[in-house]
Design an enzyme around this catalytic site. Structure first.
Site, PDB file in Angstrom:
ATOM      1  N   ARG A  52      82.996  33.617  69.854  1.00 12.95           N
ATOM      2  CA  ARG A  52      84.255  33.883  69.873  1.00 12.95           C
ATOM      3  C   ARG A  52      84.483  34.510  68.398  1.00 12.95           C
ATOM      4  O   ARG A  52      83.988  34.048  67.499  1.00 12.95           O
ATOM      5  CB  ARG A  52      85.282  32.755  70.010  1.00 12.95           C
ATOM      6  CG  ARG A  52      85.387  32.185  71.569  1.00 12.95           C
ATOM      7  CD  ARG A  52      86.135  33.282  72.528  1.00 12.95           C
ATOM      8  NE  ARG A  52      86.231  32.647  73.843  1.00 12.95           N
ATOM      9  CZ  ARG A  52      85.200  33.043  74.836  1.00 12.95           C
ATOM     10  NH1 ARG A  52      84.215  33.646  74.615  1.00 12.95           N
ATOM     11  NH2 ARG A  52      85.457  32.267  75.910  1.00 12.95           N
ATOM     12  N   GLU A  86      89.883  41.186  69.341  1.00 10.68           N
ATOM     13  CA  GLU A  86      89.601  42.141  70.195  1.00 10.68           C
ATOM     14  C   GLU A  86      90.698  42.378  71.335  1.00 10.68           C
ATOM     15  O   GLU A  86      90.409  43.079  72.177  1.00 10.68           O
ATOM     16  CB  GLU A  86      88.183  41.446  70.842  1.00 10.68           C
ATOM     17  CG  GLU A  86      88.536  40.089  71.699  1.00 10.68           C
ATOM     18  CD  GLU A  86      87.222  39.489  72.144  1.00 10.68           C
ATOM     19  OE1 GLU A  86      86.279  39.531  71.422  1.00 10.68           O
ATOM     20  OE2 GLU A  86      87.302  39.312  73.335  1.00 10.68           O
TER      21      GLU A  86
HETATM   22  P1  NAD Z   1      78.793  24.409  75.236  1.00 15.26           P
HETATM   23  O1  NAD Z   1      80.029  23.375  75.217  1.00 15.26           O
HETATM   24  O2  NAD Z   1      77.453  23.934  76.155  1.00 15.26           O
HETATM   25  O3  NAD Z   1      78.332  24.224  73.781  1.00 15.26           O
HETATM   26  C1  NAD Z   1      79.119  24.424  72.627  1.00 15.26           C
HETATM   27  C2  NAD Z   1      78.150  23.572  71.473  1.00 15.26           C
HETATM   28  O4  NAD Z   1      79.053  23.993  70.169  1.00 15.26           O
HETATM   29  C3  NAD Z   1      78.167  22.072  71.842  1.00 15.26           C
HETATM   30  O5  NAD Z   1      76.754  21.868  71.680  1.00 15.26           O
HETATM   31  C4  NAD Z   1      79.013  21.573  70.667  1.00 15.26           C
HETATM   32  O6  NAD Z   1      78.663  20.233  70.298  1.00 15.26           O
HETATM   33  C5  NAD Z   1      78.708  22.591  69.346  1.00 15.26           C
HETATM   34  N1  NAD Z   1      79.984  22.384  68.340  1.00 15.26           N
HETATM   35  C6  NAD Z   1      81.031  22.193  68.506  1.00 15.26           C
HETATM   36  N2  NAD Z   1      81.739  22.112  67.460  1.00 15.26           N
HETATM   37  C7  NAD Z   1      81.044  22.630  66.533  1.00 15.26           C
HETATM   38  C8  NAD Z   1      80.646  23.017  65.058  1.00 15.26           C
HETATM   39  N3  NAD Z   1      81.811  22.532  64.355  1.00 15.26           N
HETATM   40  N4  NAD Z   1      79.833  23.485  64.535  1.00 15.26           N
HETATM   41  C9  NAD Z   1      78.504  23.655  65.381  1.00 15.26           C
HETATM   42  N5  NAD Z   1      78.424  23.636  66.730  1.00 15.26           N
HETATM   43  C10 NAD Z   1      79.520  22.923  67.221  1.00 15.26           C
HETATM   44  O7  NAD Z   1      79.030  25.927  75.382  1.00 15.26           O
HETATM   45  P2  NAD Z   1      78.339  27.216  75.801  1.00 15.26           P
HETATM   46  O8  NAD Z   1      78.272  27.275  77.227  1.00 15.26           O
HETATM   47  O9  NAD Z   1      77.061  27.092  75.075  1.00 15.26           O
HETATM   48  O10 NAD Z   1      79.126  28.433  75.162  1.00 15.26           O
HETATM   49  C11 NAD Z   1      79.503  28.484  73.786  1.00 15.26           C
HETATM   50  C12 NAD Z   1      80.594  29.679  73.584  1.00 15.26           C
HETATM   51  O11 NAD Z   1      79.855  30.771  73.752  1.00 15.26           O
HETATM   52  C13 NAD Z   1      81.862  29.201  74.162  1.00 15.26           C
HETATM   53  O12 NAD Z   1      82.563  28.373  73.612  1.00 15.26           O
HETATM   54  C14 NAD Z   1      82.278  30.727  74.520  1.00 15.26           C
HETATM   55  O13 NAD Z   1      83.092  30.659  73.298  1.00 15.26           O
HETATM   56  C15 NAD Z   1      81.049  31.508  74.093  1.00 15.26           C
HETATM   57  N6  NAD Z   1      80.714  32.406  75.337  1.00 15.26           N
HETATM   58  C16 NAD Z   1      80.727  33.634  75.040  1.00 15.26           C
HETATM   59  C17 NAD Z   1      80.334  34.588  76.210  1.00 15.26           C
HETATM   60  C18 NAD Z   1      80.403  36.115  76.147  1.00 15.26           C
HETATM   61  O14 NAD Z   1      80.415  37.010  76.948  1.00 15.26           O
HETATM   62  N7  NAD Z   1      80.150  36.565  74.904  1.00 15.26           N
HETATM   63  C19 NAD Z   1      80.451  34.083  77.413  1.00 15.26           C
HETATM   64  C20 NAD Z   1      80.172  32.604  77.629  1.00 15.26           C
HETATM   65  C21 NAD Z   1      80.543  31.822  76.629  1.00 15.26           C
END
Ligand code: NAD
Length: 356
Positions: free
Chosen positions: A253, A282
């Site tokens: 994000r 964005e």
């Molecule tokens: P997820 O919930 O499986 O994983 C997120 C991880 O981040 C978890 O392991 C959590 O413990 C960790 N986390 C929380 N706080 C943190 C911190 N302060 N520092 C480091 N790690 C921390 O989510 P995911 O499915 O892997 O997705 C991750 C992110 O990707 C989503 O939140 C979304 O914003 C983004 N995303 C982007 C797209 C895109 O098209 N660009 C698509 C899907 C998701």
């Protein structure tokens, strides 16, 4: 009291209920309509598509709808939720995993049902993340243009081997883990920072403090969610720890990065390359053709002038597999909403409890 009020006939047969789909692109329409027709006809959902984003101004488009279906740049804050609720909307269905754009507490106060798609093909985003790394490293974006112009000079296209380089993954959830698995195949050393440790990652690399990860990594890639605690995680102070000339990738994000500070770090060479699929402002740019507009966002325009910066318009999710899974899970969520049953993807209502 979350199920649509006029869905049930007395004989138990369901009537159609309408869902206003905001930010609907042709590919959203294709996958949502397909799954509706192929697998969920008995739910009697009528999808009403709008290409506009959800905002206070566009809420009247959801009149006569029991639910809205939204994406990453739709605004679902308290004023919008109140307006929707006054019109009889009782469900919000996110076609994405992140939920930073919705005020969950306001939704709970209004008695609404909110569900998301927590998991859809993490490989779609992971593979795109690695594509950004490889493009920036081997300069294929520049080589493409040079060859088209008859310029076969290789100077300034010098890259490095991924093999044995250290990659720091910030946030090892579903996507971070998929990135780790791909990079392991390249022979990279993997470091990770995450407040919650994932057993599966320990076979691929090691957890460390954020500061150490930034100091030791040749490439840093962000995969944590955007929350108050992660807003501008990459800021003036954290950038001081970054290894000089390291590559930074963000497909999570935009708000995770303080863009102004990152521009200065690009100018000084502290950041050696930057790959962004997301950008903190964005919402007013992405998902539309702006090629005839004068773009007013000077920060964004400065970013795209750097030869070592690659920006894409929030497209990491865009694969056939991911869109199909998003559509399917969205319909499963709608089914729970309609039936009033416990929904594992619910954030509010549907058996969900929100954290304080
Ligand atoms: P997820 O919930 O499986 O994983 C997120 C991880 O981040 C978890 O392991 C959590 O413990 C960790 N986390 C929380 N706080 C943190 C911190 N302060 N520092 C480091 N790690 C921390 O989510 P995911 O499915 O892997 O997705 C991750 C992110 O990707 C989503 O939140 C979304 O914003 C983004 N995303 C982007 C797209 C895109 O098209 N660009 C698509 C899907 C998701």
């Amino acid at each position: 009291n979350n199920s649509p009020h006029d869905m049930q006939h007395t004989k138990g047969q369901k009537s159609a209920f309408k869902v206003a789909v905001f930010s609907a692109q042709p590919y959203d329409r294709r996958f949502l309509s397909q799954i509706n027709q192929d697998h969920f006809q008995s739910l009697h959902v009528e999808l009403v598509y709008y290409s506009s984003t959800l905002s206070q101004e566009s809420t009247p488009l959801a009149a006569c709808c029991e639910a809205v279906c939204v994406f990453v740049n739709d605004c679902v804050d308290e004023p919008v939720l109140k307006l929707l609720s006054e019109q009889g909307v009782r469900g919000v269905f996110l076609r994405c995993a992140g939920f930073n754009n919705i005020d969950l507490k306001a939704a709970e106060r209004l008695g609404m049902f909110v569900a998301r798609v927590p998991e859809y093909s993490p490989e779609a985003v992971a593979e795109f993340t690695v594509a950004l790394m490889l493009t920036l490293n081997r300069r294929t974006h520049r080589a493409y243009n040079r060859i088209r112009e008859g310029n076969f000079d290789l100077n300034s296209l010098l890259g490095f081997n991924m093999h044995k380089k250290t990659v720091g993954i910030v946030g090892v959830g579903k996507i971070g883990l998929a990135v780790a698995r791909i990079l392991k195949g390249f022979g990279c050393n993997l470091l990770a920072y995450d407040p919650y440790e994932e057993e599966d990652f320990k076979a691929l690399g090691s957890y460390t403090k954020l500061e150490d990860l930034l100091q030791q990594s040749d490439i840093v890639t962000l995969h944590c969610p955007l929350m108050d605690s992660t807003t501008h995680l990459i800021n003036r102070d954290s950038l001081k720890c970054l290894k000089k000339g390291a590559m930074l990738i963000n497909t999570s994000r935009g708000g995770l990065i303080d863009t102004g500070v990152v521009i200065n770090a690009l100018k000084s060479g502290q950041i050696g390359a930057l790959g962004l699929d997301v950008y903190e402002n964005e919402a007013s740019l992405f998902y539309r053709d702006r090629s005839s507009d004068i773009i007013q966002d000077d920060v964004f325009q400065r970013l795209v002038t750097f030869p070592n910066v690659l920006v894409t318009g929030h497209q990491a999710f865009l694969t056939e597999e991911a869109l199909s899974e998003i559509a399917e899970t969205t319909f499963q969520n709608l089914q729970h909403f309609a039936d009033g049953t416990v929904c594992k993807n619910a954030l509010v209502g549907g058996g969900a409890k929100i954290d304080d």
